[in-house]
Design a protein around this motif. Sequence first.
Motif, PDB file in Angstrom:
ATOM      1  N   ILE A 200       0.852  -1.198   0.000  1.00 27.97           N
ATOM      2  CA  ILE A 200       0.000   0.000   0.000  1.00 27.97           C
ATOM      3  C   ILE A 200       0.881   1.240   0.000  1.00 27.97           C
ATOM      4  O   ILE A 200       1.573   1.522   0.983  1.00 27.97           O
ATOM      5  N   HIS A 201       0.843   1.963  -1.124  1.00 25.00           N
ATOM      6  CA  HIS A 201       1.654   3.174  -1.250  1.00 25.00           C
ATOM      7  C   HIS A 201       0.846   4.352  -1.783  1.00 25.00           C
ATOM      8  O   HIS A 201       1.369   5.455  -1.907  1.00 25.00           O
ATOM      9  N   ILE A 202      -0.411   4.112  -2.149  1.00 24.38           N
ATOM     10  CA  ILE A 202      -1.289   5.155  -2.668  1.00 24.38           C
ATOM     11  C   ILE A 202      -2.380   5.421  -1.627  1.00 24.38           C
ATOM     12  O   ILE A 202      -2.976   4.479  -1.097  1.00 24.38           O
ATOM     13  N   PHE A 203      -2.627   6.697  -1.347  1.00 20.64           N
ATOM     14  CA  PHE A 203      -3.610   7.036  -0.312  1.00 20.64           C
ATOM     15  C   PHE A 203      -4.598   8.074  -0.820  1.00 20.64           C
ATOM     16  O   PHE A 203      -4.233   8.919  -1.647  1.00 20.64           O
ATOM     17  N   PRO A 204      -5.879   8.008  -0.344  1.00 27.29           N
ATOM     18  CA  PRO A 204      -6.364   7.013   0.612  1.00 27.29           C
ATOM     19  C   PRO A 204      -6.545   5.645  -0.029  1.00 27.29           C
ATOM     20  O   PRO A 204      -6.838   5.539  -1.213  1.00 27.29           O
ATOM     21  N   THR A 205      -6.368   4.613   0.775  1.00 25.10           N
ATOM     22  CA  THR A 205      -6.684   3.238   0.389  1.00 25.10           C
ATOM     23  C   THR A 205      -7.698   2.694   1.389  1.00 25.10           C
ATOM     24  O   THR A 205      -7.552   2.925   2.590  1.00 25.10           O
ATOM     25  N   SER A 206      -8.708   2.004   0.898  1.00 21.58           N
ATOM     26  CA  SER A 206      -9.729   1.469   1.810  1.00 21.58           C
ATOM     27  C   SER A 206      -9.989   0.000   1.532  1.00 21.58           C
ATOM     28  O   SER A 206      -9.927  -0.459   0.391  1.00 21.58           O
ATOM     29  N   LEU A 207     -10.263  -0.727   2.608  1.00 25.88           N
ATOM     30  CA  LEU A 207     -10.639  -2.134   2.543  1.00 25.88           C
ATOM     31  C   LEU A 207     -11.952  -2.282   3.290  1.00 25.88           C
ATOM     32  O   LEU A 207     -12.059  -1.872   4.454  1.00 25.88           O
ATOM     33  N   LEU A 208     -12.960  -2.859   2.651  1.00 24.82           N
ATOM     34  CA  LEU A 208     -14.238  -3.109   3.314  1.00 24.82           C
ATOM     35  C   LEU A 208     -14.278  -4.577   3.727  1.00 24.82           C
ATOM     36  O   LEU A 208     -14.095  -5.469   2.892  1.00 24.82           O
ATOM     37  N   VAL A 209     -14.512  -4.809   5.021  1.00 28.90           N
ATOM     38  CA  VAL A 209     -14.372  -6.137   5.612  1.00 28.90           C
ATOM     39  C   VAL A 209     -15.689  -6.574   6.235  1.00 28.90           C
ATOM     40  O   VAL A 209     -16.384  -5.770   6.864  1.00 28.90           O
ATOM     41  N   ASN A 210     -16.041  -7.850   6.086  1.00 27.89           N
ATOM     42  CA  ASN A 210     -17.264  -8.343   6.723  1.00 27.89           C
ATOM     43  C   ASN A 210     -16.976  -8.819   8.145  1.00 27.89           C
ATOM     44  O   ASN A 210     -15.840  -8.729   8.636  1.00 27.89           O
ATOM     45  N   GLN A 211     -17.990  -9.343   8.793  1.00 27.45           N
ATOM     46  CA  GLN A 211     -17.880  -9.703  10.206  1.00 27.45           C
ATOM     47  C   GLN A 211     -16.908 -10.856  10.442  1.00 27.45           C
ATOM     48  O   GLN A 211     -16.381 -11.024  11.543  1.00 27.45           O
ATOM     49  N   GLN A 212     -16.643 -11.637   9.417  1.00 26.80           N
ATOM     50  CA  GLN A 212     -15.698 -12.742   9.524  1.00 26.80           C
ATOM     51  C   GLN A 212     -14.267 -12.324   9.152  1.00 26.80           C
ATOM     52  O   GLN A 212     -13.354 -13.142   9.159  1.00 26.80           O
ATOM     53  N   GLY A 213     -14.094 -11.057   8.823  1.00 33.32           N
ATOM     54  CA  GLY A 213     -12.763 -10.557   8.486  1.00 33.32           C
ATOM     55  C   GLY A 213     -12.392 -10.708   7.033  1.00 33.32           C
ATOM     56  O   GLY A 213     -11.256 -10.424   6.646  1.00 33.32           O
ATOM     57  N   LYS A 214     -13.335 -11.162   6.192  1.00 31.18           N
ATOM     58  CA  LYS A 214     -13.059 -11.290   4.763  1.00 31.18           C
ATOM     59  C   LYS A 214     -13.188  -9.935   4.082  1.00 31.18           C
ATOM     60  O   LYS A 214     -14.125  -9.174   4.342  1.00 31.18           O
ATOM     61  N   ILE A 215     -12.261  -9.639   3.195  1.00 30.58           N
ATOM     62  CA  ILE A 215     -12.305  -8.392   2.434  1.00 30.58           C
ATOM     63  C   ILE A 215     -13.331  -8.561   1.314  1.00 30.58           C
ATOM     64  O   ILE A 215     -13.215  -9.471   0.486  1.00 30.58           O
ATOM     65  N   VAL A 216     -14.337  -7.707   1.311  1.00 31.42           N
ATOM     66  CA  VAL A 216     -15.429  -7.841   0.342  1.00 31.42           C
ATOM     67  C   VAL A 216     -15.376  -6.776  -0.749  1.00 31.42           C
ATOM     68  O   VAL A 216     -16.034  -6.916  -1.789  1.00 31.42           O
ATOM     69  N   ALA A 217     -14.611  -5.710  -0.539  1.00 31.89           N
ATOM     70  CA  ALA A 217     -14.473  -4.665  -1.554  1.00 31.89           C
ATOM     71  C   ALA A 217     -13.230  -3.846  -1.241  1.00 31.89           C
ATOM     72  O   ALA A 217     -12.814  -3.730  -0.080  1.00 31.89           O
ATOM     73  N   THR A 218     -12.635  -3.283  -2.269  1.00 31.14           N
ATOM     74  CA  THR A 218     -11.451  -2.443  -2.092  1.00 31.14           C
ATOM     75  C   THR A 218     -11.571  -1.201  -2.964  1.00 31.14           C
ATOM     76  O   THR A 218     -12.239  -1.216  -4.002  1.00 31.14           O
ATOM     77  N   GLY A 219     -10.920  -0.132  -2.540  1.00 25.68           N
ATOM     78  CA  GLY A 219     -10.823   1.072  -3.357  1.00 25.68           C
ATOM     79  C   GLY A 219     -12.146   1.723  -3.684  1.00 25.68           C
ATOM     80  O   GLY A 219     -12.298   2.305  -4.765  1.00 25.68           O
TER      81      GLY A 219
END
Length: 375
Positions: A342-361
């Motif tokens: 990760i070198h570009i900002f802002p960067t976002s990770l959307l995570v579900n209740q189990q900790g799985k990444i469901v969407a990025t950017g």
Amino acid sequence: MKKIAVALIFISSLPLFTLGQIKNLKNFTISGEVNVDTGTVQLIPNELNKALYPTGFKPIIAKIIKGKFKFNGQIDEPVWMYFKIGDKYQSAGTAISTGGQRISIDTASNYGDPINDNLVMKDAKSYDKAFMIVENQRKQYKLHYDSLFNIYGRKFPEELELKSMKELKATYIVHDATLLSFVKENPNSYYALYKLYALLNFGYNTTLGNTFEHFPTLLKTSRLGQATLQRILSLKQIAIGETLPNFNVFNLKGEKIADTPYNSNKLTLVDMWYSHCMPCIAQFEDLKAIRNAFQDKGFEIIGISTDKTKYVEDWKLAIDKYKLTWPQYLDLNGIETSKYGIHIFPTSLLVNQQGKIVATGLSTVELKDFLKNNL
């Protein structure tokens, strides 16, 4: 503009490497011309991409005499460099390969591409030709966006903004597919490998991973190939479907983030930013509104700043100034986030209740749309 002579005269060069490395290196020569009569020209590596250069690689300087300059040195494979003349001109990056190359610089075109006749840069012409459809699509998108901007300014109606973002990301998909097709047809293209390496700054997807696999072993095992592979391996850890890594970050009280900071919410946005990042700051008001609208439905935000040691106080002030009421953590000097490319900002990770990444950017309008449809 001063007349550019055709003859090329050797002026000056400095050694690039320690003697212990010479046995692995090959000679290169740059015969150059520029539209200034005197001064100096520097040949400079990109400090942000040290992995692309052999140990000990340093900038070198040559004098300009009557519009001509020359560099001699040694490298083991092509390297990506730029030229700097005085304080007013810097070129775009260009590949320097073993053997000879003629380079012409026009200082009236700051950050422009130098004319470079080596084989790597000749390949750039076929690459650009393959991407003509992509470039036309992007131009059409920009024209459409500009027309909307002229009507609405910076605040589009949400429906139009969401549609515009979908159009933009459709161009990304076409671009990545075009890169894959080009590499399948031109697997020995060092230029395409560099383009892939640069593109990975913006994230990973399976198309980009497949693209790397179509390069031959010789390119994969090159310094550039290994740096590209490292980016892929780092970024795959935070790709959609992966489990959010445990970041070693601390809050204002010095408390470490929980191992599973997402398990008490249906969806959690991990927002990575830093205190002097204007695009990061620009989205705070939208994030506050989104949090207020969806927090009762199981949405939360976690902020992770990558501020350097000298800006820690600025990080604390920013939290107060912008009234960031969601949990905030510090990744001092960006050590943790850099592990995951990760070198570009802002960067976002959307995570579900189990900790799985469901969407990025996701942009804020995309985030709002996602939450409407999934909470």
